[in-house]
Motif scaffolding. Structure first.
Motif, PDB file in Angstrom:
ATOM      1  N   VAL A   1       0.975  -0.599   0.006  1.00 15.65           N
ATOM      2  CA  VAL A   1       0.082  -0.529   0.055  1.00 15.65           C
ATOM      3  C   VAL A   1       0.777   1.316   0.324  1.00 15.65           C
ATOM      4  O   VAL A   1       1.534   1.523   1.263  1.00 15.65           O
ATOM      5  CB  VAL A   1      -0.646  -0.071   1.115  1.00 15.65           C
TER       6      VAL A   1
ATOM      7  N   GLY B   1       0.742   7.629   0.679  1.00  5.70           N
ATOM      8  CA  GLY B   1      -0.685   8.401   1.509  1.00  5.70           C
ATOM      9  C   GLY B   1      -1.164   7.258   1.506  1.00  5.70           C
ATOM     10  O   GLY B   1      -2.437   7.898   2.714  1.00  5.70           O
ATOM     11  N   ASN B   2      -1.801   6.373   0.858  1.00  3.63           N
ATOM     12  CA  ASN B   2      -2.899   5.360   0.935  1.00  3.63           C
ATOM     13  C   ASN B   2      -2.139   4.438   2.902  1.00  3.63           C
ATOM     14  O   ASN B   2      -3.867   4.534   3.763  1.00  3.63           O
ATOM     15  CB  ASN B   2      -3.229   4.716   0.046  1.00  3.63           C
ATOM     16  N   SER B   3      -1.739   4.928   2.662  1.00  2.00           N
ATOM     17  CA  SER B   3      -1.034   3.753   4.159  1.00  2.00           C
ATOM     18  C   SER B   3      -1.829   4.918   5.494  1.00  2.00           C
ATOM     19  O   SER B   3      -1.772   4.227   7.038  1.00  2.00           O
ATOM     20  CB  SER B   3       0.405   3.035   4.240  1.00  2.00           C
ATOM     21  N   ARG B   4      -1.295   5.825   5.126  1.00  2.00           N
ATOM     22  CA  ARG B   4      -1.155   7.464   6.412  1.00  2.00           C
ATOM     23  C   ARG B   4      -2.832   7.148   6.262  1.00  2.00           C
ATOM     24  O   ARG B   4      -3.772   7.409   7.503  1.00  2.00           O
ATOM     25  CB  ARG B   4      -0.810   9.023   5.948  1.00  2.00           C
ATOM     26  N   ASP B   5      -3.839   7.468   5.735  1.00  7.15           N
ATOM     27  CA  ASP B   5      -5.538   7.453   5.195  1.00  7.15           C
ATOM     28  C   ASP B   5      -5.828   6.044   5.676  1.00  7.15           C
ATOM     29  O   ASP B   5      -6.613   6.023   6.732  1.00  7.15           O
ATOM     30  CB  ASP B   5      -5.651   7.667   4.117  1.00  7.15           C
ATOM     31  N   PHE B   6      -5.172   4.791   5.375  1.00  6.30           N
ATOM     32  CA  PHE B   6      -5.563   3.679   6.487  1.00  6.30           C
ATOM     33  C   PHE B   6      -5.217   3.390   7.681  1.00  6.30           C
ATOM     34  O   PHE B   6      -6.501   3.179   8.306  1.00  6.30           O
ATOM     35  CB  PHE B   6      -5.488   2.802   5.317  1.00  6.30           C
TER      36      PHE B   6
ATOM     37  N   PHE C   1       2.856  -1.946   5.000  1.00  4.02           N
ATOM     38  CA  PHE C   1       2.295  -0.819   4.548  1.00  4.02           C
ATOM     39  C   PHE C   1       3.387   0.166   4.874  1.00  4.02           C
ATOM     40  O   PHE C   1       3.762   0.198   5.530  1.00  4.02           O
ATOM     41  CB  PHE C   1       1.409  -0.152   5.369  1.00  4.02           C
TER      42      PHE C   1
END
Length: 59
Positions: free
Chosen positions: A25, A28-33, A52
């Protein structure tokens, strides 16, 4: 049944069991998740082979 929003996570990966641990992932998507679901959930996904990415490690 409920009026609450439901989320469905579907991962399609590899052709057989030897392709395990092949999902990553983006930072940026990891942070959002992690913001939405927490670090503990991310750790559990990491335990089944979903990486992640850490924004700090991509520099």
């Amino acid at each position: 049944m409920t009026d609450e929003t439901a989320y469905f996570l579907v991962l399609i990966t590899g052709t057989n069991e030897s392709d395990h641990f092949d999902i990553s992932v983006a930072p940026g998507n990891s942070r959002d998740f992690r913001e939405q679901f927490g670090d503990e959930v991310a750790k559990r996904f990491a335990g089944i082979g979903i990486e992640f990415a850490d924004a700090k490690s991509t520099d």
